[in-house]
Scaffold this motif. Structure first.
Motif, mmCIF file in Angstrom:
data_model
loop_
_atom_site.group_PDB
_atom_site.id
_atom_site.type_symbol
_atom_site.label_atom_id
_atom_site.label_comp_id
_atom_site.label_asym_id
_atom_site.label_seq_id
_atom_site.Cartn_x
_atom_site.Cartn_y
_atom_site.Cartn_z
ATOM 1 N N UNK A 82 0.822 -1.211 0.000
ATOM 2 C CA UNK A 82 0.000 0.000 0.000
ATOM 3 C C UNK A 82 0.855 1.258 0.000
ATOM 4 N N UNK A 83 1.786 1.328 -0.956
ATOM 5 C CA UNK A 83 2.697 2.477 -1.029
ATOM 6 C C UNK A 83 2.719 3.009 -2.461
ATOM 7 N N UNK A 84 3.225 4.235 -2.679
ATOM 8 C CA UNK A 84 3.191 4.789 -4.029
ATOM 9 C C UNK A 84 3.886 3.901 -5.055
ATOM 10 N N UNK A 85 3.234 3.725 -6.191
ATOM 11 C CA UNK A 85 3.856 3.019 -7.307
ATOM 12 C C UNK A 85 3.875 1.509 -7.213
ATOM 13 N N UNK A 86 3.352 0.931 -6.127
ATOM 14 C CA UNK A 86 3.433 -0.524 -5.956
ATOM 15 C C UNK A 86 2.611 -1.256 -7.017
ATOM 16 N N UNK A 87 1.514 -0.646 -7.425
ATOM 17 C CA UNK A 87 0.649 -1.283 -8.422
ATOM 18 C C UNK A 87 1.396 -1.561 -9.712
ATOM 19 N N UNK A 88 2.341 -0.695 -10.048
ATOM 20 C CA UNK A 88 3.064 -0.872 -11.298
ATOM 21 C C UNK A 88 4.065 -2.033 -11.216
ATOM 22 N N UNK A 89 4.619 -2.243 -10.019
ATOM 23 C CA UNK A 89 5.536 -3.383 -9.847
ATOM 24 C C UNK A 89 4.769 -4.679 -10.111
ATOM 25 N N UNK A 90 3.563 -4.764 -9.533
ATOM 26 C CA UNK A 90 2.797 -5.999 -9.685
ATOM 27 C C UNK A 90 2.197 -6.136 -11.086
ATOM 28 N N UNK B 235 7.089 0.829 -19.866
ATOM 29 C CA UNK B 235 7.715 2.119 -20.209
ATOM 30 C C UNK B 235 6.682 3.056 -20.848
ATOM 31 N N UNK B 236 5.728 2.473 -21.587
ATOM 32 C CA UNK B 236 4.749 3.312 -22.285
ATOM 33 C C UNK B 236 3.884 4.106 -21.312
ATOM 34 N N UNK B 237 3.601 3.507 -20.150
ATOM 35 C CA UNK B 237 2.647 4.173 -19.247
ATOM 36 C C UNK B 237 3.329 4.833 -18.048
ATOM 37 N N UNK B 238 4.663 4.751 -18.038
ATOM 38 C CA UNK B 238 5.396 5.235 -16.862
ATOM 39 C C UNK B 238 5.096 6.699 -16.523
ATOM 40 N N UNK B 239 5.115 7.523 -17.567
ATOM 41 C CA UNK B 239 5.017 8.966 -17.335
ATOM 42 C C UNK B 239 3.703 9.370 -16.687
ATOM 43 N N UNK B 240 2.664 8.555 -16.896
ATOM 44 C CA UNK B 240 1.340 8.907 -16.362
ATOM 45 C C UNK B 240 1.089 8.250 -15.003
ATOM 46 N N UNK B 241 2.075 7.494 -14.512
ATOM 47 C CA UNK B 241 1.745 6.634 -13.363
ATOM 48 C C UNK B 241 1.405 7.391 -12.088
ATOM 49 N N UNK B 242 2.162 8.435 -11.779
ATOM 50 C CA UNK B 242 1.943 9.099 -10.486
ATOM 51 C C UNK B 242 0.535 9.706 -10.371
ATOM 52 N N UNK B 243 0.101 10.517 -11.357
ATOM 53 C CA UNK B 243 -1.266 11.062 -11.215
ATOM 54 C C UNK B 243 -2.315 9.959 -11.128
ATOM 55 N N UNK B 244 -2.141 8.887 -11.898
ATOM 56 C CA UNK B 244 -3.137 7.809 -11.832
ATOM 57 C C UNK B 244 -3.055 7.069 -10.502
ATOM 58 N N UNK B 245 -1.836 6.994 -9.942
ATOM 59 C CA UNK B 245 -1.656 6.356 -8.634
ATOM 60 C C UNK B 245 -2.448 7.126 -7.563
ATOM 61 N N UNK B 246 -2.421 8.455 -7.683
ATOM 62 C CA UNK B 246 -3.144 9.283 -6.702
ATOM 63 C C UNK B 246 -4.641 8.950 -6.761
ATOM 64 N N UNK B 247 -5.138 8.805 -7.978
ATOM 65 C CA UNK B 247 -6.573 8.537 -8.121
ATOM 66 C C UNK B 247 -6.922 7.112 -7.702
ATOM 67 N N UNK B 248 -6.081 6.150 -8.099
ATOM 68 C CA UNK B 248 -6.447 4.762 -7.753
ATOM 69 C C UNK B 248 -6.334 4.527 -6.250
ATOM 70 N N UNK B 249 -5.384 5.213 -5.593
ATOM 71 C CA UNK B 249 -5.281 5.064 -4.134
ATOM 72 C C UNK B 249 -6.546 5.605 -3.464
ATOM 73 N N UNK B 250 -7.074 6.721 -4.013
ATOM 74 C CA UNK B 250 -8.319 7.278 -3.468
ATOM 75 C C UNK B 250 -9.442 6.247 -3.585
ATOM 76 N N UNK B 251 -9.498 5.571 -4.733
ATOM 77 C CA UNK B 251 -10.534 4.547 -4.904
ATOM 78 C C UNK B 251 -10.270 3.355 -3.966
ATOM 79 N N UNK B 252 -8.995 3.005 -3.814
ATOM 80 C CA UNK B 252 -8.677 1.877 -2.911
ATOM 81 C C UNK B 252 -9.238 2.109 -1.510
ATOM 82 N N UNK B 253 -9.038 3.304 -0.965
ATOM 83 C CA UNK B 253 -9.506 3.513 0.414
ATOM 84 C C UNK B 253 -11.031 3.710 0.459
ATOM 85 N N UNK B 254 -11.599 4.185 -0.671
ATOM 86 C CA UNK B 254 -13.066 4.304 -0.730
ATOM 87 C C UNK B 254 -13.682 2.906 -0.661
ATOM 88 N N UNK B 255 -13.074 1.959 -1.392
ATOM 89 C CA UNK B 255 -13.567 0.576 -1.367
ATOM 90 C C UNK B 255 -13.449 -0.028 0.028
#
Ligand code: ASP
Length: 439
Positions: free
Chosen positions: A369-377, A393-413
């Motif tokens: 449950x830490x930043x960027x972990x989803x991309x490792x898996x 590599x194709x999606x790397x540049x967009x990962x941080x903003x999307x991580x912020x949003x998916x983490x928000x959904x993770x805790x909402x769930x």
């Protein structure tokens, strides 16, 4: 001064976030990027550290307290089974939504082919690091996850935030032992735990006073690190990856505004907007920190104080959720895997898409449950359907903003499941009371 005190904390946090974004953009424009990284970013790290610092004592103390207050152990196993079932159910739904959307919208077809070579070169090093991180998980046997839950040393377990499930296990054992011992013998320890619980809660209050500054620093850091020095970069990035990002965001919104409301209203009488308002401060923190684990103390306070979830439920359901339930992450992993296939012009068969459902479920359970972990898996999901790992590599540049949003959904769930389990536990308690013989 008195008036300022009345402004709720979440308003301060929102203000901190807004100022962080404004400062970040300004810093890029006037060339203060390095200054921001040197003098502001550390405060964000300190804030996350403070939150993480209270996470382990919080789980340990509140779970021991919650369990030892239970009258019988059987309600605990019932709660455990329902929690896991709901977590898996919401994860599978979210992956399925992701798959349907990515297949319908086909964002990979909007990705300019010449970009894939360019991105592979830019992100080669990062891809290798993620691949190396993922390989430690790939070598594990099928029962390794159970072995990992049982620590060989209590203090060793408490020394690492990644060992959240081990802490839950220790708290369960201690709590159960306390139920089995006569009240007189455990009451001194119970008093100690009660008072420790109060101290930890106060600690969270103190840490949260620092939240507006913390989120300011975190957002300023994200803006200067992600946007780079040339605003043209961001525009180019969006034209290549915009469609992919839109599909992820749409999927996440469907989870928040369709799936959770339906699930919550099927089990409870809670109004959805009341639910959202209750967990809003936790969502803001999840967004700013990109870490469900760091947000955990605040998620717990929000569901208890604003949604009336019992402490014994929240201290059991939420830490497990922060560790294994990542609806946002699993949805993103499914979309990212298919997007990469589309961008490389590779077709995925129906059975490969089913494989994605299974591996993305497991991968999101395994993601820390830490930043960027989803991309490792994500590496594991890609490997399972024989897609090139370099694709990340194709999606790397967009990962941080999307991580912020998916983490928000993770805790909402996690919070949605906590409210449902709370209701189910109350129902079963009432049923048991009704079945008591009338004396
Ligand atoms: N940052 C996410 C979380 O903490 C995990 C991930 O998707 O990277 O929930």
């Amino acid at each position: 001064m008195g008036k300022l005190k009345k402004i709720p904390l979440y308003v301060w946090i929102l203000l901190g976030m807004l100022l962080g974004v404004i400062w970040g953009l300004l810093a890029i424009k006037i060339g203060l990027k390095q200054f921001t990284l040197d003098w502001f970013s550390p405060w964000g790290t300190i804030f996350i550290n403070l939150l993480k610092l209270v996470a382990i004592p919080l789980i340990l103390v509140s779970l021991i307290k919650g369990i030892s207050d239970l009258k019988d152990i059987s309600s605990l196993s019932g709660m455990g089974l329902k929690t896991i079932a709901l977590y898996i159910f919401t994860t599978v739904i979210s992956i399925s939504i992701g798959l349907v959307m990515v297949n319908l919208i086909n964002p990979g077809s909007y990705f300019p082919p010449e970009k894939s070579q360019e991105y592979s070169e830019i992100y080669r090093m990062q891809v290798q690091t993620k691949q190396a991180d993922a390989s430690t998980y790939q070598d594990d046997g099928p029962l390794q996850f159970i072995v990992d839950i049982v620590p060989e040393n209590m203090f060793g377990a408490a020394a690492n935030n990644a060992n959240m499930l081990q802490i839950i296990f220790i708290a369960l054992l201690i709590g159960i032992a306390m139920i089995l011992i006569p009240e007189k013998q455990v009451s001194p320890f119970k008093k100690l735990i009660d008072s420790l619980n109060d101290i930890v809660l106060k600690l969270i209050d103190i840490v949260m006073k620092f939240a507006p500054i913390g989120v300011f620093a975190l957002l300023a850091d994200v803006i200067v690190s992600v946007a780079g020095e040339n605003p043209g970069d961001t525009a180019a990035l969006f034209s290549a990856l915009g469609m992919y990002a839109i599909v992820v965001v749409l999927g996440l919104m469907i989870m928040v505004f369709v799936v959770y409301p339906v699930v919550i209203s099927s089990f409870t009488k809670l109004k959805f907007f009341q639910f959202l308002r209750g967990i809003f401060p936790a969502q803001l923190l999840a967004f700013s920190t990109s870490s469900s684990a760091a947000t955990l103390p605040v998620t717990k306070q929000c569901v208890e104080n604003n949604l009336g979830v019992d402490e014994e439920v929240s201290s059991f359901v939420l830490p497990i959720g922060a560790t294994i339930n990542m609806d946002g992450t699993s949805l993103y992993q499914a979309i990212a895997a298919v997007f990469i296939a589309q961008a490389y012009g590779l077709d995925l068969s129906f059975s490969q898409q089913i494989t994605i459902i299974i591996t993305a479920t497991l991968a999101s359970i395994g993601s820390a449950a830490v930043p960027g972990a989803g991309m490792v898996m994500l590496v594991i999901v890609l490997t399972s359907v024989h897609l090139p790992i370099e694709g990340i590599a194709l999606i790397f540049a967009m990962d941080r903003p999307l991580d912020m949003l998916r983490t928000t959904v993770n805790i909402t769930g996690d919070s949605a499941v906590a409210t449902i389990i709370n209701k189910l536990q109350k129902n079963s308690k009432n049923r048991n009371l009704n079945q008591l013989p009338i004396l």
